[in-house]
Design a protein around this motif. Structure first.
Motif, PDB file in Angstrom:
ATOM      1  N   MET A 103       0.834  -1.205   0.000  1.00  0.00           N
ATOM      2  CA  MET A 103       0.000   0.000   0.000  1.00  0.00           C
ATOM      3  C   MET A 103       0.874   1.263   0.000  1.00  0.00           C
ATOM      4  O   MET A 103       0.540   2.247  -0.661  1.00  0.00           O
ATOM      5  N   ARG A 104       1.999   1.230   0.704  1.00  0.00           N
ATOM      6  CA  ARG A 104       2.900   2.372   0.679  1.00  0.00           C
ATOM      7  C   ARG A 104       3.451   2.594  -0.725  1.00  0.00           C
ATOM      8  O   ARG A 104       3.529   3.724  -1.200  1.00  0.00           O
ATOM      9  N   ALA A 105       3.803   1.515  -1.412  1.00  0.00           N
ATOM     10  CA  ALA A 105       4.303   1.634  -2.788  1.00  0.00           C
ATOM     11  C   ALA A 105       3.205   2.154  -3.712  1.00  0.00           C
ATOM     12  O   ALA A 105       3.459   3.013  -4.565  1.00  0.00           O
ATOM     13  N   ALA A 106       1.989   1.647  -3.511  1.00  0.00           N
ATOM     14  CA  ALA A 106       0.875   2.107  -4.344  1.00  0.00           C
ATOM     15  C   ALA A 106       0.604   3.594  -4.106  1.00  0.00           C
ATOM     16  O   ALA A 106       0.372   4.350  -5.052  1.00  0.00           O
ATOM     17  N   LEU A 107       0.636   4.010  -2.844  1.00  0.00           N
ATOM     18  CA  LEU A 107       0.426   5.427  -2.544  1.00  0.00           C
ATOM     19  C   LEU A 107       1.541   6.288  -3.125  1.00  0.00           C
ATOM     20  O   LEU A 107       1.294   7.376  -3.650  1.00  0.00           O
ATOM     21  N   ARG A 108       2.767   5.811  -3.042  1.00  0.00           N
ATOM     22  CA  ARG A 108       3.901   6.557  -3.587  1.00  0.00           C
ATOM     23  C   ARG A 108       3.752   6.728  -5.096  1.00  0.00           C
ATOM     24  O   ARG A 108       3.886   7.825  -5.627  1.00  0.00           O
ATOM     25  N   TYR A 109       3.473   5.610  -5.796  1.00  0.00           N
ATOM     26  CA  TYR A 109       3.326   5.697  -7.254  1.00  0.00           C
ATOM     27  C   TYR A 109       2.090   6.506  -7.651  1.00  0.00           C
ATOM     28  O   TYR A 109       2.087   7.200  -8.658  1.00  0.00           O
ATOM     29  N   GLY A 110       1.055   6.416  -6.856  1.00  0.00           N
ATOM     30  CA  GLY A 110      -0.138   7.219  -7.127  1.00  0.00           C
ATOM     31  C   GLY A 110       0.156   8.702  -6.990  1.00  0.00           C
ATOM     32  O   GLY A 110      -0.281   9.515  -7.801  1.00  0.00           O
ATOM     33  N   ALA A 111       0.906   9.063  -5.945  1.00  0.00           N
ATOM     34  CA  ALA A 111       1.265  10.469  -5.757  1.00  0.00           C
ATOM     35  C   ALA A 111       2.156  10.962  -6.896  1.00  0.00           C
ATOM     36  O   ALA A 111       1.999  12.091  -7.387  1.00  0.00           O
ATOM     37  N   ILE A 112       3.073  10.120  -7.346  1.00  0.00           N
ATOM     38  CA  ILE A 112       3.935  10.490  -8.478  1.00  0.00           C
ATOM     39  C   ILE A 112       3.102  10.683  -9.739  1.00  0.00           C
ATOM     40  O   ILE A 112       3.298  11.639 -10.493  1.00  0.00           O
ATOM     41  N   ALA A 113       2.150   9.778  -9.973  1.00  0.00           N
ATOM     42  CA  ALA A 113       1.303   9.876 -11.164  1.00  0.00           C
ATOM     43  C   ALA A 113       0.462  11.151 -11.138  1.00  0.00           C
ATOM     44  O   ALA A 113       0.316  11.844 -12.155  1.00  0.00           O
ATOM     45  N   VAL A 114      -0.079  11.487  -9.960  1.00  0.00           N
ATOM     46  CA  VAL A 114      -0.874  12.712  -9.840  1.00  0.00           C
ATOM     47  C   VAL A 114       0.004  13.943 -10.086  1.00  0.00           C
ATOM     48  O   VAL A 114      -0.403  14.887 -10.769  1.00  0.00           O
ATOM     49  N   ALA A 115       1.238  13.925  -9.548  1.00  0.00           N
ATOM     50  CA  ALA A 115       2.141  15.056  -9.751  1.00  0.00           C
ATOM     51  C   ALA A 115       2.490  15.225 -11.226  1.00  0.00           C
ATOM     52  O   ALA A 115       2.510  16.348 -11.747  1.00  0.00           O
ATOM     53  N   VAL A 116       2.754  14.130 -11.918  1.00  0.00           N
ATOM     54  CA  VAL A 116       3.080  14.200 -13.354  1.00  0.00           C
ATOM     55  C   VAL A 116       1.877  14.696 -14.142  1.00  0.00           C
ATOM     56  O   VAL A 116       2.009  15.524 -15.055  1.00  0.00           O
ATOM     57  N   LEU A 117       0.687  14.218 -13.798  1.00  0.00           N
ATOM     58  CA  LEU A 117      -0.528  14.656 -14.483  1.00  0.00           C
ATOM     59  C   LEU A 117      -0.748  16.157 -14.294  1.00  0.00           C
ATOM     60  O   LEU A 117      -1.043  16.879 -15.263  1.00  0.00           O
ATOM     61  N   LEU A 118      -0.585  16.643 -13.077  1.00  0.00           N
ATOM     62  CA  LEU A 118      -0.744  18.076 -12.826  1.00  0.00           C
ATOM     63  C   LEU A 118       0.304  18.890 -13.571  1.00  0.00           C
ATOM     64  O   LEU A 118       0.009  19.970 -14.087  1.00  0.00           O
ATOM     65  N   PHE A 119       1.528  18.380 -13.640  1.00  0.00           N
ATOM     66  CA  PHE A 119       2.580  19.073 -14.388  1.00  0.00           C
ATOM     67  C   PHE A 119       2.227  19.167 -15.867  1.00  0.00           C
ATOM     68  O   PHE A 119       2.385  20.221 -16.488  1.00  0.00           O
ATOM     69  N   LEU A 120       1.744  18.071 -16.448  1.00  0.00           N
ATOM     70  CA  LEU A 120       1.395  18.072 -17.868  1.00  0.00           C
ATOM     71  C   LEU A 120       0.231  19.015 -18.153  1.00  0.00           C
ATOM     72  O   LEU A 120       0.223  19.713 -19.175  1.00  0.00           O
TER      73      LEU A 120
END
Length: 85
Positions: A15-32
């Protein structure tokens, strides 16, 4: 209640890995999305600049034509006789 639920979620390594990757994905999406928005803004500014340049060119040509116009009727008649018009 919420703290214990989040604590239980954060305990699992998956779950920690999933949350980490989810946060990274959200950050990349917001950047784009931000990048797209700034690109659209730059496009609008470029279009506005081009429109302003065209309007200024038209004004300059009108002022040039007004500066070369005949001053009075006799000047107009002289130009017509000389074929300069």
């Amino acid at each position: 209640m919420i703290a214990t639920l989040l604590g239980a979620i954060a305990v699992s390594p998956w779950m920690r890995a999933a949350l980490r990757y989810g946060a990274i994905a959200v950050a990349v999406l917001l950047f784009l999305l931000s990048l797209r928005r700034s690109g659209e803004r730059a496009g609008r500014l470029a279009e506005r600049l081009e429109t302003t340049e065209n309007a200024n060119d038209v004004r300059r040509r009108m002022l040039d034509a007004a500066a070369r116009r005949p001053r009075d009727r006799s000047d107009l008649a002289d130009r017509l006789r000389d074929g300069e018009f």
